[in-house]
Design a protein around this motif. Structure first.
Motif, PDB file in Angstrom:
ATOM      1  N   VAL A   1       0.656  -1.153   0.093  1.00 37.06           N
ATOM      2  CA  VAL A   1      -0.040   0.089  -0.125  1.00 37.06           C
ATOM      3  C   VAL A   1       0.589   1.287  -0.033  1.00 37.06           C
ATOM      4  O   VAL A   1       0.755   2.227  -0.795  1.00 37.06           O
ATOM      5  N   ILE A   2       1.889   1.267   0.849  1.00 42.87           N
ATOM      6  CA  ILE A   2       2.855   2.522   0.863  1.00 42.87           C
ATOM      7  C   ILE A   2       3.560   2.736  -0.537  1.00 42.87           C
ATOM      8  O   ILE A   2       3.542   3.748  -0.934  1.00 42.87           O
ATOM      9  N   ALA A   3       3.988   1.586  -1.117  1.00 45.01           N
ATOM     10  CA  ALA A   3       4.434   1.667  -2.507  1.00 45.01           C
ATOM     11  C   ALA A   3       3.372   2.235  -3.351  1.00 45.01           C
ATOM     12  O   ALA A   3       3.822   3.115  -4.379  1.00 45.01           O
ATOM     13  N   ILE A   4       2.146   1.736  -3.408  1.00 42.59           N
ATOM     14  CA  ILE A   4       1.011   2.148  -4.393  1.00 42.59           C
ATOM     15  C   ILE A   4       0.878   3.805  -4.103  1.00 42.59           C
ATOM     16  O   ILE A   4       0.785   4.439  -4.846  1.00 42.59           O
ATOM     17  N   VAL A   5       0.795   4.072  -2.770  1.00 50.72           N
ATOM     18  CA  VAL A   5       0.711   5.807  -2.476  1.00 50.72           C
ATOM     19  C   VAL A   5       1.983   6.337  -2.958  1.00 50.72           C
ATOM     20  O   VAL A   5       1.659   7.642  -3.574  1.00 50.72           O
ATOM     21  N   ALA A   6       3.147   5.826  -3.060  1.00 50.71           N
ATOM     22  CA  ALA A   6       4.261   6.458  -3.334  1.00 50.71           C
ATOM     23  C   ALA A   6       4.123   6.556  -4.976  1.00 50.71           C
ATOM     24  O   ALA A   6       4.474   7.632  -5.404  1.00 50.71           O
ATOM     25  N   PHE A   7       3.766   5.629  -5.847  1.00 46.69           N
ATOM     26  CA  PHE A   7       3.767   5.502  -7.161  1.00 46.69           C
ATOM     27  C   PHE A   7       2.566   6.648  -7.488  1.00 46.69           C
ATOM     28  O   PHE A   7       3.009   7.289  -8.640  1.00 46.69           O
ATOM     29  N   LEU A   8       1.520   6.389  -6.764  1.00 46.70           N
ATOM     30  CA  LEU A   8       0.630   7.461  -7.114  1.00 46.70           C
ATOM     31  C   LEU A   8       1.072   8.891  -7.315  1.00 46.70           C
ATOM     32  O   LEU A   8       0.754   9.866  -8.252  1.00 46.70           O
ATOM     33  N   HIS A   9       1.804   9.307  -6.217  1.00 44.88           N
ATOM     34  CA  HIS A   9       2.334  10.613  -6.101  1.00 44.88           C
ATOM     35  C   HIS A   9       3.496  10.993  -7.116  1.00 44.88           C
ATOM     36  O   HIS A   9       3.630  12.012  -7.550  1.00 44.88           O
ATOM     37  N   LEU A  10       4.309   9.589  -7.560  1.00 44.96           N
ATOM     38  CA  LEU A  10       5.139   9.884  -8.653  1.00 44.96           C
ATOM     39  C   LEU A  10       4.605  10.443  -9.955  1.00 44.96           C
ATOM     40  O   LEU A  10       4.701  11.210 -10.652  1.00 44.96           O
ATOM     41  N   TYR A  11       3.491   9.697 -10.020  1.00 41.24           N
ATOM     42  CA  TYR A  11       2.515  10.091 -11.440  1.00 41.24           C
ATOM     43  C   TYR A  11       1.963  11.514 -10.957  1.00 41.24           C
ATOM     44  O   TYR A  11       1.999  12.179 -12.094  1.00 41.24           O
ATOM     45  N   PHE A  12       1.540  12.045  -9.855  1.00 40.52           N
ATOM     46  CA  PHE A  12       1.022  13.135  -9.591  1.00 40.52           C
ATOM     47  C   PHE A  12       2.322  14.251 -10.060  1.00 40.52           C
ATOM     48  O   PHE A  12       2.179  15.573 -10.791  1.00 40.52           O
ATOM     49  N   LEU A  13       3.534  14.031  -9.615  1.00 42.09           N
ATOM     50  CA  LEU A  13       4.727  14.805  -9.990  1.00 42.09           C
ATOM     51  C   LEU A  13       4.655  15.026 -11.644  1.00 42.09           C
ATOM     52  O   LEU A  13       5.118  16.239 -12.075  1.00 42.09           O
ATOM     53  N   TRP A  14       4.842  13.841 -12.291  1.00 43.05           N
ATOM     54  CA  TRP A  14       4.819  13.613 -13.925  1.00 43.05           C
ATOM     55  C   TRP A  14       3.746  14.492 -14.081  1.00 43.05           C
ATOM     56  O   TRP A  14       4.096  15.415 -15.170  1.00 43.05           O
TER      57      TRP A  14
ATOM     58  N   TYR B   1       5.828  18.999  -4.668  1.00 47.11           N
ATOM     59  CA  TYR B   1       5.481  18.785  -3.305  1.00 47.11           C
ATOM     60  C   TYR B   1       5.075  17.307  -3.286  1.00 47.11           C
ATOM     61  O   TYR B   1       5.486  16.433  -2.446  1.00 47.11           O
ATOM     62  N   ASN B   2       4.447  16.749  -4.333  1.00 49.89           N
ATOM     63  CA  ASN B   2       4.028  15.344  -4.349  1.00 49.89           C
ATOM     64  C   ASN B   2       5.108  14.547  -4.522  1.00 49.89           C
ATOM     65  O   ASN B   2       5.310  13.497  -4.115  1.00 49.89           O
ATOM     66  N   GLY B   3       6.315  14.907  -5.440  1.00 50.71           N
ATOM     67  CA  GLY B   3       7.588  13.982  -5.178  1.00 50.71           C
ATOM     68  C   GLY B   3       8.167  13.969  -3.847  1.00 50.71           C
ATOM     69  O   GLY B   3       8.607  13.016  -3.488  1.00 50.71           O
ATOM     70  N   PHE B   4       8.113  15.137  -3.075  1.00 41.17           N
ATOM     71  CA  PHE B   4       8.483  15.066  -1.713  1.00 41.17           C
ATOM     72  C   PHE B   4       7.874  13.902  -0.860  1.00 41.17           C
ATOM     73  O   PHE B   4       8.604  13.323  -0.232  1.00 41.17           O
ATOM     74  N   LEU B   5       6.570  13.963  -1.105  1.00 40.70           N
ATOM     75  CA  LEU B   5       5.670  12.835  -0.562  1.00 40.70           C
ATOM     76  C   LEU B   5       6.150  11.327  -0.971  1.00 40.70           C
ATOM     77  O   LEU B   5       6.325  10.440  -0.075  1.00 40.70           O
ATOM     78  N   ALA B   6       6.444  11.235  -2.243  1.00 41.62           N
ATOM     79  CA  ALA B   6       6.623   9.880  -2.640  1.00 41.62           C
ATOM     80  C   ALA B   6       8.010   9.506  -2.120  1.00 41.62           C
ATOM     81  O   ALA B   6       8.172   8.343  -1.796  1.00 41.62           O
ATOM     82  N   ALA B   7       8.944  10.652  -2.252  1.00 42.79           N
ATOM     83  CA  ALA B   7      10.201  10.306  -1.775  1.00 42.79           C
ATOM     84  C   ALA B   7      10.388   9.874  -0.368  1.00 42.79           C
ATOM     85  O   ALA B   7      11.034   8.683   0.160  1.00 42.79           O
ATOM     86  N   GLY B   8       9.490  10.546   0.558  1.00 44.55           N
ATOM     87  CA  GLY B   8       9.468  10.004   1.889  1.00 44.55           C
ATOM     88  C   GLY B   8       8.936   8.749   2.117  1.00 44.55           C
ATOM     89  O   GLY B   8       9.464   7.810   2.741  1.00 44.55           O
ATOM     90  N   LEU B   9       7.721   8.409   1.476  1.00 40.67           N
ATOM     91  CA  LEU B   9       7.321   7.012   1.309  1.00 40.67           C
ATOM     92  C   LEU B   9       8.295   5.923   0.913  1.00 40.67           C
ATOM     93  O   LEU B   9       8.295   4.807   1.475  1.00 40.67           O
ATOM     94  N   ILE B  10       8.919   5.970  -0.045  1.00 41.03           N
ATOM     95  CA  ILE B  10       9.915   5.392  -0.466  1.00 41.03           C
ATOM     96  C   ILE B  10      11.072   5.234   0.527  1.00 41.03           C
ATOM     97  O   ILE B  10      11.443   4.033   0.787  1.00 41.03           O
ATOM     98  N   TRP B  11      11.308   6.204   0.930  1.00 41.98           N
ATOM     99  CA  TRP B  11      12.543   6.078   1.972  1.00 41.98           C
ATOM    100  C   TRP B  11      12.101   5.175   3.118  1.00 41.98           C
ATOM    101  O   TRP B  11      12.640   4.355   3.502  1.00 41.98           O
TER     102      TRP B  11
END
Length: 123
Positions: A8-21, A56-66
């Motif tokens: 689930v964390i990976a999915i949320v991170a992926f969503l935010h990487l998509y939002f970043l793009w 900002y969405n990228g920062f959220l994704a980075a934190g979740l991946i971290w």
């Protein structure tokens, strides 16, 4: 941490990487297809604002991946919880200020991750 939690964390991170793009690189192209209710003539003038939001969405994704890469269980839990709560708050505010759909896309997956974080690892 349960495998389901990590997924689930990976999915949320992926969503935010998509939002970043979408917001940083495809705002004036794909963005018009995704945000159909947004006036077409405002995409170009709001390109910089959308890019900032995407960052900002990228920062959220980075934190979740971290959080997925941390080996210490206590720190992994705390970092994951912090970033999932940030996403949940963003989803709640987006639902309040823009569209209820934002909570469905952003808030519910984050809430699921938070709930899964609190489940014992032996389930």
């Amino acid at each position: 941490m349960l495998l389901a939690t990590k997924i689930v964390i990976a999915i949320v991170a992926f969503l935010h990487l998509y939002f970043l793009w979408l917001e940083m690189f495809a705002w004036t192209t794909t963005g018009k297809k995704v945000f159909r209710n947004f006036p077409k003539d405002l995409f170009e003038p709001t390109k910089t604002l959308a890019a900032n939001q995407g960052l900002y969405n990228g920062f959220l994704a980075a934190g979740l991946i971290w959080s997925l890469l941390i080996e210490n269980p206590t720190w992994q839990f705390n970092v994951a919880l912090f970033f999932l709560v940030c996403v949940l708050i963003a989803g709640l505010y987006g639902a309040y200020s823009a569209s209820k759909k934002i909570f469905v896309v952003q808030g519910i997956p984050a809430l699921m991750g938070i709930i899964l974080l609190y489940l014992p690892d032996y389930i």
